[in-house]
Design a protein around this motif. Structure first.
Motif, PDB file in Angstrom:
ATOM      1  N   ILE A 123       1.004  -1.173  -0.203  1.00  9.89           N
ATOM      2  CA  ILE A 123      -0.117  -0.392   0.310  1.00  9.89           C
ATOM      3  C   ILE A 123       0.628   1.479  -0.161  1.00  9.89           C
ATOM      4  CG2 ILE A 123      -1.348   1.278   1.341  1.00  9.89           C
ATOM      5  CD1 ILE A 123      -2.879  -1.136   1.959  1.00  9.89           C
TER       6      ILE A 123
ATOM      7  N   LEU B 213       1.896   0.820  -4.550  1.00 13.16           N
ATOM      8  CA  LEU B 213       0.561   1.496  -5.208  1.00 13.16           C
ATOM      9  C   LEU B 213       1.304   2.915  -6.268  1.00 13.16           C
ATOM     10  CD1 LEU B 213      -2.320   0.622  -2.938  1.00 13.16           C
ATOM     11  CD2 LEU B 213      -2.120  -0.173  -4.657  1.00 13.16           C
TER      12      LEU B 213
ATOM     13  N   SER C  97      -0.732   7.718  -2.800  1.00 13.80           N
ATOM     14  CA  SER C  97      -0.939   6.155  -1.498  1.00 13.80           C
ATOM     15  C   SER C  97       0.290   6.885  -0.624  1.00 13.80           C
ATOM     16  CB  SER C  97      -1.191   5.045  -1.942  1.00 13.80           C
ATOM     17  OG  SER C  97      -0.743   4.267  -0.534  1.00 13.80           O
ATOM     18  N   ALA C  98       0.054   6.400   0.685  1.00 13.27           N
ATOM     19  CA  ALA C  98       1.251   6.858   1.366  1.00 13.27           C
ATOM     20  C   ALA C  98       1.508   5.506   2.653  1.00 13.27           C
ATOM     21  CB  ALA C  98       0.709   8.240   2.225  1.00 13.27           C
ATOM     22  N   PRO C  99       2.496   5.642   2.711  1.00 12.54           N
ATOM     23  CA  PRO C  99       2.946   4.808   4.090  1.00 12.54           C
ATOM     24  C   PRO C  99       1.594   4.404   4.691  1.00 12.54           C
ATOM     25  CG  PRO C  99       4.611   6.047   3.320  1.00 12.54           C
ATOM     26  CD  PRO C  99       3.746   6.585   3.006  1.00 12.54           C
ATOM     27  N   VAL C 100       1.394   2.901   5.641  1.00  8.35           N
ATOM     28  CA  VAL C 100       0.291   3.709   6.123  1.00  8.35           C
ATOM     29  C   VAL C 100       0.431   3.244   7.658  1.00  8.35           C
ATOM     30  CG1 VAL C 100      -1.670   1.871   7.219  1.00  8.35           C
ATOM     31  CG2 VAL C 100      -0.870   1.004   5.385  1.00  8.35           C
ATOM     32  N   PRO C 101       0.269   4.145   8.535  1.00 10.37           N
ATOM     33  CA  PRO C 101       0.426   4.151   9.591  1.00 10.37           C
ATOM     34  C   PRO C 101       0.879   3.515  10.618  1.00 10.37           C
ATOM     35  CG  PRO C 101      -1.245   6.185   9.493  1.00 10.37           C
ATOM     36  CD  PRO C 101      -1.053   4.835   8.241  1.00 10.37           C
ATOM     37  N   SER C 102       1.742   2.931  12.123  1.00 11.21           N
ATOM     38  CA  SER C 102       1.887   2.086  12.682  1.00 11.21           C
ATOM     39  C   SER C 102       1.395   1.837  13.538  1.00 11.21           C
ATOM     40  CB  SER C 102       3.125   2.619  13.184  1.00 11.21           C
ATOM     41  OG  SER C 102       2.830   3.054  14.043  1.00 11.21           O
TER      42      SER C 102
ATOM     43  N   VAL D  93      -2.786   1.420  12.678  1.00  4.40           N
ATOM     44  CA  VAL D  93      -3.460   0.917  11.160  1.00  4.40           C
ATOM     45  C   VAL D  93      -3.166  -0.033  11.537  1.00  4.40           C
ATOM     46  CG1 VAL D  93      -4.320   1.448   9.459  1.00  4.40           C
ATOM     47  CG2 VAL D  93      -4.632   3.009  10.484  1.00  4.40           C
TER      48      VAL D  93
ATOM     49  N   ILE E 166      -4.907   7.458  14.346  1.00  4.77           N
ATOM     50  CA  ILE E 166      -4.110   7.780  14.919  1.00  4.77           C
ATOM     51  C   ILE E 166      -2.448   7.552  14.253  1.00  4.77           C
ATOM     52  CG2 ILE E 166      -3.127   7.464  17.233  1.00  4.77           C
ATOM     53  CD1 ILE E 166      -5.016   6.112  17.659  1.00  4.77           C
ATOM     54  N   ALA E 167      -2.198   8.708  14.018  1.00  4.71           N
ATOM     55  CA  ALA E 167      -1.126   8.552  13.195  1.00  4.71           C
ATOM     56  C   ALA E 167       0.186   9.955  14.250  1.00  4.71           C
ATOM     57  CB  ALA E 167      -1.021   8.750  12.132  1.00  4.71           C
TER      58      ALA E 167
ATOM     59  N   GLU F 112       4.600  10.536  10.174  1.00  5.29           N
ATOM     60  CA  GLU F 112       2.948   9.453   9.478  1.00  5.29           C
ATOM     61  C   GLU F 112       2.138  10.059   8.994  1.00  5.29           C
ATOM     62  OE1 GLU F 112       3.112   5.565  11.958  1.00  5.29           O
ATOM     63  OE2 GLU F 112       2.135   7.350  12.543  1.00  5.29           O
TER      64      GLU F 112
ATOM     65  N   ALA G 241       4.003  12.163   5.862  1.00 11.40           N
ATOM     66  CA  ALA G 241       3.756  11.519   4.698  1.00 11.40           C
ATOM     67  C   ALA G 241       2.404  11.360   3.694  1.00 11.40           C
ATOM     68  CB  ALA G 241       4.252  10.100   5.161  1.00 11.40           C
ATOM     69  N   MET G 242       1.407  10.764   4.789  1.00 10.18           N
ATOM     70  CA  MET G 242       0.130  11.416   4.536  1.00 10.18           C
ATOM     71  C   MET G 242      -0.655  12.534   3.674  1.00 10.18           C
ATOM     72  SD  MET G 242      -2.320   8.868   6.447  1.00 10.18           S
ATOM     73  CE  MET G 242      -2.594   8.886   7.872  1.00 10.18           C
TER      74      MET G 242
ATOM     75  N   HIS H 223      -6.038   9.285   5.368  1.00 10.56           N
ATOM     76  CA  HIS H 223      -4.577   8.452   4.213  1.00 10.56           C
ATOM     77  C   HIS H 223      -5.011   8.718   2.927  1.00 10.56           C
ATOM     78  CE1 HIS H 223      -2.396   5.317   2.179  1.00 10.56           C
ATOM     79  NE2 HIS H 223      -1.251   5.108   3.202  1.00 10.56           N
ATOM     80  N   PRO H 224      -4.349   8.593   1.927  1.00  8.55           N
ATOM     81  CA  PRO H 224      -4.949   8.541   0.677  1.00  8.55           C
ATOM     82  C   PRO H 224      -5.243   7.244  -0.339  1.00  8.55           C
ATOM     83  CG  PRO H 224      -2.346   9.620   0.505  1.00  8.55           C
ATOM     84  CD  PRO H 224      -2.604   9.153   1.761  1.00  8.55           C
ATOM     85  N   PHE H 225      -5.037   6.732   0.414  1.00  6.98           N
ATOM     86  CA  PHE H 225      -5.488   5.149  -0.383  1.00  6.98           C
ATOM     87  C   PHE H 225      -6.808   5.043   0.608  1.00  6.98           C
ATOM     88  CE2 PHE H 225      -5.270   0.823  -1.528  1.00  6.98           C
ATOM     89  CZ  PHE H 225      -5.970   0.889  -2.524  1.00  6.98           C
ATOM     90  N   LEU H 226      -5.874   4.760   1.676  1.00  8.90           N
ATOM     91  CA  LEU H 226      -6.711   3.503   3.276  1.00  8.90           C
ATOM     92  C   LEU H 226      -8.539   4.685   2.762  1.00  8.90           C
ATOM     93  CD1 LEU H 226      -4.270   2.137   4.478  1.00  8.90           C
ATOM     94  CD2 LEU H 226      -5.706   0.771   2.735  1.00  8.90           C
TER      95      LEU H 226
END
Lengths: 264, 571
Positions: free
Chosen positions: A25, A29, A36-41, A43, B353-354, B358, B361-362, B367-370
């Motif tokens: 992800i 992507l 997209s971007a790195p998923v926060p830890s 999540v 929660i970031a 993070e 980065a988003m 989140h841009p995808f999720l």
């Protein structure tokens, strides 16, 4: 490693899930052009926990499979021929747990993960330059009066003069000052921002800015000024029209008998 | 709020006049590190949980007794009686916690108590009277069980069970009037309105009263089923004979079936309640769904995911004791995949929660995808597919040991499959289409999704009932031949339901924020702040632990009573 064995199948599913969530992800992507971007830890942990539960449920839903799944672990714990491996695990696993715990509690320079409601609850009414305004059921009066082109021109001018430095000339929250602000300015092109909101809500946010955020859920972090000291009512409604028109979106509307909301 | 004894209540109703003359707004409390709000919180939560127990389990008992009467199967009768026995102790627990609650409110919030009694006193007297009737109907229902066992007397006995439920429901409706008044007082009641001038009926019949009534009524059925399941699991795990294990295995299955069946309709009542809250106050609605309380909904989503997973898991393990179920085993992994992906989508937060890095980065908290999974289109789609999957699990379980003999069996099965497929396509279609329309249109789509799922459930059950008439058996269900881990699924269901009740109850109550009565009576105590989610979750977890400690004792007493009866019979 026999991949037909339930134990290794379970391990494989977990590894694959981690790779997809952590790197697929976050990094794969964007390489194929999907934003997209790195998923926060937090999540990643939540997702991996769900997958782990899924794996354990599948393995234990049938008695033979459950016995087969547990067999390598049981053998490792009791088989005399696996004494060395057992020793490594009995020392290594507690160390691993300790290391993870240490990582979680050791002091660091980074700000802690925060939980911030981006859509605080609006008051039922506000005072705007001394006059009381009822927000519930309020619609943008400029949609039904005057010349729309003229309203949009006013909105454009207001936006360019006041909002561009933070929210950017593309309304994407990437203005010149954006990188210095935490949280970053709202991206109006994102479906999670103004599209979710009624125009009266946006009016409230522009008029009162960061200082006017409610006590509920404090402390708030926002560099947004309270624009009611600079913009009059007509200018505020005009810039709201401009935001929706330029992003090609429509505001949330009121239901006939009241309002409805969505979870955020 | 369900109160204690009539005498205690009458005395307390008289207190206001004394308190009104002079005295502080709030009483002092500081035992075990609890402040006054903590004390009331624990008492109210435990009272509510036991009240749900004594309302939910009679519903279960009366339905099971009816099945026993109309199918002439004594096994059901025995089950219903076993539960009524537990009720006797549970009633005492409800009354005790109700008394503690009333004493705490009247001594720690005396001025507010004065206010409430000035409006609601007549309904409190009625409440105490009904509680008396309810208790005596219960005694008649339980102690008359063996005396009125046959023919018309049995029907009369069943009537007592219905009456017990009617008393209980009215009692709950009255108490709901008090607490919903605190949330949504009538629009003409303001800060300046004297409580003596508020009309009793308009105070009770407020905006959220009926939605809460219906929501709690259905939830009590769910809770009753789950508690029955937990009791059965406890007895199964401590059983010493195969016969006992078979009985409690069957009981656990029945409890689970009722809990999950009622759970499927619960979201509609919750949706109605949510709408009414929004209509009453947009601010309150957004605080609940979009603001401070929104994270509770993520926790709720996760816990409901646990319910779906545990409910299905129980059915899948149960298929191990049904001859012929082997042929459905290969489907389990795909159903599990749908459920796991469904839980992941449903519990994906819109605002994550970031850490600072993070978030940077988003490009924001979303989140841009999720982010696409964080909105209602995705969540409604996920939960409807999870409901469909759970229903499919149940149909496979039901079909496992049966072989239809009707000539159109193949066509019937194909029609059922088509109904599932069409419902899934409708759910997914409106889920995706929802991203391309405005919010106001999108909200309407959830109705189509739900209707597609409900229509499929009804259609498939109708076909199944006709198709399985006179069906050949592949072998009897081997009740009792369940591995112990299946019973832990039942215990997890009961604990999760209880936890959900506490957490979502906090959301309902917490959205009043710093008001005793929303925008009418302000909370001026030092606890006027809304607790953060962490302390609130800790408090609720403590309540759940105390509840199950006491329920464990009730279960143990239930077993003890039965053992003594058994030993006497043996002698």
């Amino acid at each position: 490693m026999n991949l037909k064995h339930p134990f290794w199948q379970g391990v494989l599913v977990l590894v694959l899930a981690y790779v997809v969530i952590k790197w697929g992800i976050g990094y794969l992507l964007p390489m194929i052009g999907v934003p997209s971007a790195p998923v926060p830890s937090t999540v990643v942990t939540q997702y991996m926990l769900t997958v782990l539960v899924g794996v354990l449920l599948y393995m234990s839903a049938e008695s033979d499979r459950w016995a087969a799944f547990k067999a390598p672990m049981v053998r490792t714990m009791v088989d005399p021929g696996r004494r060395a491996l057992r020793g490594i695990l009995l020392v290594g696993l507690p160390l691993l747990v300790g290391w993870v715990a240490y990582q979680g509690v050791k002091p660091s320079f980074g700000a802690p993960a925060t939980l911030r409601s981006i859509h605080p609850a609006p008051p039922n009414s506000i005072t705007f330059r001394g006059a009381t305004m009822e927000l519930a059921g309020l619609e943008n009066p400029l949609r039904h009066s005057g010349d729309m082109e003229a309203h949009l021109a006013v909105g454009n001018a207001v936006y360019t003069r006041n909002c561009v430095p933070c929210h950017g000339d593309l309304l994407d929250g990437q203005g010149h000052f954006a990188s210095m602000l935490t949280p970053v300015p709202a991206d109006f092109t994102n479906t999670g921002t103004i599209v979710q909101l009624t125009e009266s809500y946006v009016f409230w946010r522009i008029a009162k800015g960061g200082p006017g955020l409610p006590n509920e859920g404090a402390p708030w972090n926002s560099a947004m000024p309270a624009w009611e000291t600079i913009l009059d009512e007509n200018e505020t409604w005009s810039v709201i029209l401009f935001l929706y028109e330029r992003t090609g979106s429509t505001p949330r509307t009121w239901e006939e008998e009241g309002a409805e909301g969505e979870a955020h | 709020m369900r109160a204690a004894t009539g005498a205690g209540l009458a005395l307390l109703v008289a207190m206001p006049l004394l308190a009104q003359a002079a005295g502080p707004d709030y009483g002092e409390f500081g035992i075990f590190g609890l402040d006054r709000r903590g004390a009331v919180w624990i008492a109210a939560q435990l009272h509510l949980l036991f009240a749900a127990f004594v309302l939910g389990v009679p519903m279960f008992a009366v339905v099971i007794e009816a099945i026993g009467i109309f199918t002439d199967n004594e096994r059901y009768d025995k089950l219903a009686k076993e539960f009524t026995r537990l009720l006797l102790v549970a009633y005492s627990a409800t009354a005790i916690w109700g008394a503690i609650l009333v004493f705490f409110i009247s001594t720690l919030y005396p001025r507010f108590w004065v206010y409430l009694t000035a409006i609601f006193a007549p309904s409190m007297w009625l409440y105490a009277a009904l509680f008396f009737f309810e208790s005596f109907t219960l005694y008649l229902y339980y102690y008359g069980w063996d005396a009125w066992k046959k023919g018309a007397a049995k029907k009369f006995h069943w009537g007592l069970g219905i009456l017990l439920n009617i008393w209980g429901t009215i009692v709950m409706f009255i108490a709901n009037g008090w607490l919903t008044y605190m949330m949504s007082p009538p629009p003409d009641v303001t800060v300046d309105t004297a409580p003596q001038t508020v009309q009793l009926w308009s105070a009770i019949n407020n905006a959220t009263w009926m939605p809460i009534n219906i929501h709690r009524l259905i939830a009590n059925v769910v809770f009753g089923g789950a508690i029955v399941g937990a009791y059965a699991a406890y007895r199964f795990l401590t059983s010493e004979s195969d016969e006992e294990r078979a009985h409690y295995d069957w009981m656990g299955y029945t409890g689970n079936l009722i809990a999950i069946g009622a759970l499927i309709v619960l979201p509609f009542a919750g949706y109605w309640l949510g709408r009414e809250i929004y209509e009453f106050s947009q601010q309150m609605g957004i605080t609940m769904m979009g603001g401070f309380m929104s994270w509770l909904w993520i926790i709720q989503a996760f816990l409901i995911g646990v319910l779906f997973l545990a409910g299905n898991y129980y059915l899948w393990i149960g298929m191990g004791r049904i001859p012929g179920a082997e042929r459905f085993q290969p489907y389990i992994k795909w159903m599990l995949l749908v459920l796991v992906v469904g839980v992941i989508v449903w519990a994906t937060p819109n605002t994550m929660i970031a850490s600072r890095d993070e978030v940077a980065a988003m490009g924001g908290q979303q989140h841009p995808f999720l982010g696409v999974l964080g909105v209602m289109s995705a969540k409604n789609t996920a939960v409807n597919l999870m409901i469909l999957t759970t229903f499919l699990s149940f149909m496979l379980y039901r079909r496992a040991n049966k072989e239809p003999v009707v000539s159109w069996a193949k066509t019937g099965t194909m029609l059922q499959g088509a109904a599932f497929a069409i419902a899934a396509v409708i759910v997914v279609f409106y889920g995706i289409y929802g991203y391309f329309v405005t919010a106001i249109v999108r909200i309407g789509f959830s109705v189509y999704q739900v209707l597609a799922v409900l229509a499929t459930i009804i259609f498939v059950i109708l076909i199944d009932s006709a198709m399985l008439r006179g069906a050949k058996s592949r072998g009897e269900i081997q009740w009792g031949k369940m591995p112990a881990r299946s019973q832990y699924a039942l215990l997890i269901l009961a604990v999760t339901f209880t936890w959900l009740m506490g957490l979502m109850g906090f959301a309902r109550s917490g959205i009043r924020q710093h008001w005793h009565v929303y925008e009418v009576i302000r909370d001026t105590s030092e606890q006027a702040f809304t607790p953060a989610l962490g302390p609130a979750a800790t408090m609720i977890s403590i309540c759940v632990a105390i509840f199950f400690g006491l329920v464990g004792m009730i279960f143990w007493l239930g077993g003890l009573a039965e053992k003594s009866v058994y030993e006497e019979t043996a002698k």
